[in-house]
Design a protein around this motif. Structure first.
Motif, PDB file in Angstrom:
ATOM      1  N   GLN A  35       0.833  -1.194   0.000  1.00  0.00           N
ATOM      2  CA  GLN A  35       0.000   0.000   0.000  1.00  0.00           C
ATOM      3  C   GLN A  35       0.873   1.251   0.000  1.00  0.00           C
ATOM      4  O   GLN A  35       1.942   1.291   0.616  1.00  0.00           O
ATOM      5  N   CYS A  36       0.409   2.297  -0.720  1.00  0.00           N
ATOM      6  CA  CYS A  36       1.111   3.581  -0.708  1.00  0.00           C
ATOM      7  C   CYS A  36       0.897   4.264   0.637  1.00  0.00           C
ATOM      8  O   CYS A  36      -0.241   4.456   1.069  1.00  0.00           O
ATOM      9  N   ASP A  37       1.992   4.624   1.288  1.00  0.00           N
ATOM     10  CA  ASP A  37       1.908   5.240   2.619  1.00  0.00           C
ATOM     11  C   ASP A  37       2.617   6.595   2.597  1.00  0.00           C
ATOM     12  O   ASP A  37       3.849   6.660   2.641  1.00  0.00           O
ATOM     13  N   PRO A  38       1.851   7.713   2.543  1.00  0.00           N
ATOM     14  CA  PRO A  38       2.478   9.040   2.477  1.00  0.00           C
ATOM     15  C   PRO A  38       2.866   9.605   3.836  1.00  0.00           C
ATOM     16  O   PRO A  38       3.302  10.755   3.927  1.00  0.00           O
ATOM     17  N   THR A  39       2.700   8.832   4.899  1.00  0.00           N
ATOM     18  CA  THR A  39       3.067   9.320   6.231  1.00  0.00           C
ATOM     19  C   THR A  39       4.535   9.757   6.233  1.00  0.00           C
ATOM     20  O   THR A  39       5.417   9.006   5.838  1.00  0.00           O
ATOM     21  N   GLY A  40       4.787  10.963   6.684  1.00  0.00           N
ATOM     22  CA  GLY A  40       6.159  11.456   6.736  1.00  0.00           C
ATOM     23  C   GLY A  40       6.625  12.125   5.466  1.00  0.00           C
ATOM     24  O   GLY A  40       7.761  12.616   5.410  1.00  0.00           O
ATOM     25  N   CYS A  41       5.788  12.150   4.431  1.00  0.00           N
ATOM     26  CA  CYS A  41       6.185  12.804   3.183  1.00  0.00           C
ATOM     27  C   CYS A  41       6.113  14.325   3.345  1.00  0.00           C
ATOM     28  O   CYS A  41       5.353  14.850   4.162  1.00  0.00           O
ATOM     29  N   ALA A  42       6.921  15.036   2.548  1.00  0.00           N
ATOM     30  CA  ALA A  42       6.967  16.499   2.607  1.00  0.00           C
ATOM     31  C   ALA A  42       5.644  17.089   2.144  1.00  0.00           C
ATOM     32  O   ALA A  42       4.928  16.499   1.337  1.00  0.00           O
ATOM     33  N   SER A  82       3.301  20.768   0.922  1.00  0.00           N
ATOM     34  CA  SER A  82       3.352  21.722  -0.191  1.00  0.00           C
ATOM     35  C   SER A  82       4.533  22.682  -0.092  1.00  0.00           C
ATOM     36  O   SER A  82       4.788  23.282   0.962  1.00  0.00           O
ATOM     37  N   LEU A  83       5.272  22.774  -1.193  1.00  0.00           N
ATOM     38  CA  LEU A  83       6.404  23.687  -1.385  1.00  0.00           C
ATOM     39  C   LEU A  83       7.617  23.321  -0.544  1.00  0.00           C
ATOM     40  O   LEU A  83       8.626  24.022  -0.581  1.00  0.00           O
ATOM     41  N   GLN A  84       7.555  22.224   0.175  1.00  0.00           N
ATOM     42  CA  GLN A  84       8.729  21.774   0.905  1.00  0.00           C
ATOM     43  C   GLN A  84       9.644  20.979  -0.019  1.00  0.00           C
ATOM     44  O   GLN A  84       9.247  20.500  -1.069  1.00  0.00           O
ATOM     45  N   GLN A  85      10.913  20.853   0.401  1.00  0.00           N
ATOM     46  CA  GLN A  85      11.893  20.158  -0.414  1.00  0.00           C
ATOM     47  C   GLN A  85      11.689  18.644  -0.344  1.00  0.00           C
ATOM     48  O   GLN A  85      11.397  18.083   0.708  1.00  0.00           O
ATOM     49  N   CYS A  86      11.849  17.973  -1.477  1.00  0.00           N
ATOM     50  CA  CYS A  86      11.695  16.525  -1.525  1.00  0.00           C
ATOM     51  C   CYS A  86      12.847  15.863  -2.263  1.00  0.00           C
ATOM     52  O   CYS A  86      12.768  14.687  -2.634  1.00  0.00           O
ATOM     53  N   GLY A  87      13.933  16.597  -2.497  1.00  0.00           N
ATOM     54  CA  GLY A  87      15.080  16.010  -3.175  1.00  0.00           C
ATOM     55  C   GLY A  87      16.058  17.082  -3.592  1.00  0.00           C
ATOM     56  O   GLY A  87      15.843  18.279  -3.393  1.00  0.00           O
ATOM     57  N   GLY A  88      17.172  16.668  -4.156  1.00  0.00           N
ATOM     58  CA  GLY A  88      18.207  17.595  -4.587  1.00  0.00           C
ATOM     59  C   GLY A  88      19.521  17.310  -3.899  1.00  0.00           C
ATOM     60  O   GLY A  88      19.625  16.405  -3.069  1.00  0.00           O
ATOM     61  N   TYR A  89      20.542  18.083  -4.255  1.00  0.00           N
ATOM     62  CA  TYR A  89      21.872  17.876  -3.700  1.00  0.00           C
ATOM     63  C   TYR A  89      21.851  17.956  -2.177  1.00  0.00           C
ATOM     64  O   TYR A  89      21.248  18.854  -1.589  1.00  0.00           O
ATOM     65  N   ASP A  90      22.514  17.018  -1.529  1.00  0.00           N
ATOM     66  CA  ASP A  90      22.719  17.017  -0.080  1.00  0.00           C
ATOM     67  C   ASP A  90      21.419  16.962   0.722  1.00  0.00           C
ATOM     68  O   ASP A  90      21.429  17.216   1.922  1.00  0.00           O
ATOM     69  N   HIS A  91      20.322  16.644   0.079  1.00  0.00           N
ATOM     70  CA  HIS A  91      19.049  16.578   0.810  1.00  0.00           C
ATOM     71  C   HIS A  91      18.899  15.205   1.459  1.00  0.00           C
ATOM     72  O   HIS A  91      18.905  14.180   0.783  1.00  0.00           O
ATOM     73  N   ASP A  92      18.786  15.191   2.774  1.00  0.00           N
ATOM     74  CA  ASP A  92      18.649  13.917   3.476  1.00  0.00           C
ATOM     75  C   ASP A  92      17.288  13.789   4.163  1.00  0.00           C
ATOM     76  O   ASP A  92      17.088  12.931   5.012  1.00  0.00           O
ATOM     77  N   GLY A  93      16.337  14.651   3.774  1.00  0.00           N
ATOM     78  CA  GLY A  93      14.999  14.572   4.331  1.00  0.00           C
ATOM     79  C   GLY A  93      14.092  13.706   3.482  1.00  0.00           C
ATOM     80  O   GLY A  93      14.536  12.818   2.741  1.00  0.00           O
ATOM     81  N   SER A  94      12.801  13.965   3.568  1.00  0.00           N
ATOM     82  CA  SER A  94      11.813  13.163   2.848  1.00  0.00           C
ATOM     83  C   SER A  94      12.018  13.273   1.337  1.00  0.00           C
ATOM     84  O   SER A  94      12.289  14.344   0.801  1.00  0.00           O
ATOM     85  N   GLN A  95      11.882  12.143   0.666  1.00  0.00           N
ATOM     86  CA  GLN A  95      12.010  12.095  -0.785  1.00  0.00           C
ATOM     87  C   GLN A  95      10.646  11.998  -1.463  1.00  0.00           C
ATOM     88  O   GLN A  95      10.572  11.780  -2.669  1.00  0.00           O
TER      89      GLN A  95
END
Length: 615
Positions: free
Chosen positions: A454-461, A463-476
């Motif tokens: 099942q798709c579980d979005p709990t913990g996902c970023a 609106s307008l928050q970062q979800c990837g990129g260089y040196d990003h270690d948060g939610s993808q």
């Protein structure tokens, strides 16, 4: 009492009239009579306590199939039986054979097609059950596994059940050979499960010719000789999914050529199959198993070698719970002084049976504090040193799933662009699951069990928050209704979902490649102010010569070292984030800060007002 044969037609006629009047009943009266005869037999074997649902409160209320009979996976109102959809021609023939008039109001699903008497410890022989089983001529599945049945597998199984698709007689005490005269009588059979019995002799080559056979389990017996060369022929087992011949110590000689499973055929035809064969492969052993616990792959031993005391060649080793050592009580007659018989004397002598156990079992003493001195009892129990991988002490359960490359190739050939599953939607399942495997917003696909993910979005970023990129270690990933898009290589951002072409592997779209973003880039290069959410700074911008940092009435908000964007700042107590919010995240007043209230709402609040700011 009148003979049963003379009572049956009268009973059928009475029941048929009653069922016709009720309108919802689905069981043909002749089928009711067959089940009542089976009930008498099972009660005579001491199993009445398991048949609480096998009852007819009053005449005409016997409806073993139930009102919902006919659904492909629907079990009947009586436990252990099911009634499935059968062709109209077959149904009408059954009605004519019963000598009654068809009632259109009663439906056409009243034929018993499944009898599952699994794990009921039924004793005796199969022949002793012939009279109560053979009348079920429409049977598709017969399961009497997990019992104490002895004797051979009889030919009448094929004669009585020509439409049989599944036969499961596993985990019994059956002896004799694997028959070769049953299978031509059941040409459409799909499952043959005879494992964990005491079958001897060779494997019949005719098994390889069955056109629809998916499952053949003959493991944990005492079969001997070589595996038939027919098993390795190019046309052998055209629909096989699982073949298990392991734990037959006398099987020897060359292994058959590698049997190829035609996964593509199974994928193409799974919609019309009588079972979820792909779920089966993940639940039970699936594949080709022929070498474990056998001499397959080596030379066949000479007859005198089979008499060796070496445990590795021991034959007829004990099954689970069999005695494998200790002593046995023997009754000796005690003569009287006048020469007549007297009372019996019980003595204990050494156990004279097999002192070995089958693979995965160990011969262990079962202490009995009440036992007499000099007595002992050893039995075969699951070997605690053999793990199934999840803390159990059973034989390793080996499974095979459809190769990923076959699934990918099937999707490429048959599927159009597949939308990613929404939050909490299904994104995986059994080995043959062909639905979406990506999740909206790149949320993780989390397995809940072996059959469902099942798709579980709990913990996902959000609106307008970062979800990837260089040196990003948060939610993808992004919350429901949002997409993680590429603004620059250094900054990926969650924005409101817009349906565009996606990368099929990752489920992501690349925002910077849209035509409207090309226009924003051109404006930035011309030193003109960029619109809301356009890029106004960042390392990548400067390196590409964009140079534009003007946002007009908006504010240039830094997201990270790689990306800044123009945002419309929010007034005091205005919303500045949360859930599917798509507005600005900055506060117009320098005295305010954007405070997260909950996952759905963030608000600009005065930093020093003392009004319950949530930190």
């Amino acid at each position: 009492m009148a003979p049963r044969s003379s009572v049956a037609p009268v009973l059928c006629a009475v029941l048929w009239v009653a069922l016709s009047l009720t309108g919802h009943a689905r069981t043909l009266p002749s089928e009711v009579d067959k089940l009542l005869a089976l009930k008498v037999e099972l009660e005579a074997r001491g199993l009445s306590y398991l048949l609480d649902t096998w009852r007819c409160p009053e005449v005409g209320t016997c409806d073993p199939c139930g009102a919902s009979a006919g659904a492909n996976d629907n079990w009947g109102a009586w436990h252990y039986v099911a009634c499935r959809v059968v062709p109209d021609r077959e149904y009408r023939a059954a009605v004519r054979a019963a000598g009654v008039t068809e009632s259109r109001g009663s439906g056409r699903y009243g034929l018993v097609t499944n009898v599952h008497l699994s794990d009921l410890a039924i004793e005796g022989t199969l022949d002793s059950m012939r009279d109560v089983l053979c009348p079920f001529t429409h049977l598709r599945e017969l399961d009497i596994d997990g019992g104490r049945l002895k004797g051979p597998v009889p030919r009448w199984i094929g004669e009585c059940f020509p439409r049989l698709l599944e036969l499961d007689l596993s985990h019994n005490e059956l002896s004799g050979s694997v028959p070769d005269d049953v299978w031509p009588l059941v040409p459409n059979i799909e499952q043959i499960k005879l494992e964990d019995n005491r079958l001897t002799g060779s494997i019949p080559p005719v098994l390889a010719t069955l056109p629809n056979l998916r499952v053949l389990w003959l493991d944990e017996n005492d079969l001997s000789g070589t595996i038939p060369p027919e098993f390795g022929a190019s046309n052998a087992f055209p629909r096989i999914l699982s073949l298990n011949l392991e734990d037959n110590p006398k099987l020897c000689g060359a292994a058959p050529n590698e049997l190829a499973v035609d996964w593509r055929w199974h994928l193409d035809n799974q919609a019309g199959q009588s079972r979820d064969w792909f779920g089966f492969c993940q639940k039970d052993a699936c594949g080709v198993f022929v070498t474990g616990g056998t001499r397959v792959g080596g030379t066949c031993p000479q007859p005198w070698e089979l008499e060796s005391s070496d445990p590795s060649v021991s034959l007829n080793c004990g099954k689970r719970w069999d005695q494998c050592g200790g002593t046995v009580a023997v009754d000796l007659p005690e003569p009287t002084t006048n020469g007549g018989g007297g009372g019996d004397t019980v003595i204990h002598v050494p156990f004279d049976g097999a002192r070995c156990c089958r693979r995965g079992l160990a011969c262990v003493e079962a202490p009995d504090p009440d036992a007499s001195p000099g007595t002992a009892f050893y039995q075969c129990v699951p070997d605690p040193t053999v793990s199934n991988g999840d803390g159990g002490n059973q034989m390793e359960v080996r499974t095979t799933t459809i190769p990923s490359e076959v699934i990918d190739e099937y999707r490429e050939t048959n599927d159009a662009e597949t939308e990613c599953a929404a939050a909490w939607g299904q994104c995986g399942g059994t080995a043959g699951y062909l639905g979406p495997t990506c999740c909206e917003g790149a949320a993780p696909c989390v397995p809940l069990n072996e059959y469902y993910a099942q798709c579980d979005p709990t913990g996902c970023a959000r609106s307008l928050q970062q979800c990837g990129g260089y040196d990003h270690d948060g939610s993808q990933c992004c919350a429901q209704g949002l997409e993680c898009v590429v603004r620059t290589e250094g900054f990926h951002q969650c924005v409101a979902k817009r349906i565009v072409a996606r990368n099929k592997r990752t489920g992501r779209e690349e925002y910077a490649r849209r035509a409207e973003d090309g226009k924003l880039v051109a404006e930035a290069r011309g030193e003109r102010c960029v619109r809301e959410f356009g890029q106004c700074g960042g390392f990548a911008s400067a390196m590409n010569g964009f140079g534009g940092s003007c946002c007009g009435p908006l504010r240039c908000v830094k997201k990270n070292d790689w990306f800044s964007q123009c945002e419309r700042c929010v007034g005091t107590y205005g919303q500045c984030g949360g859930g599917d919010y798509s507005g600005g995240t900055c506060c117009a007043s320098g005295a305010d800060e954007c405070v997260e209230v909950d996952e759905y709402f963030s608000q600009c609040r005065p930093m020093a007002s003392g009004e319950g700011v949530v930190r």
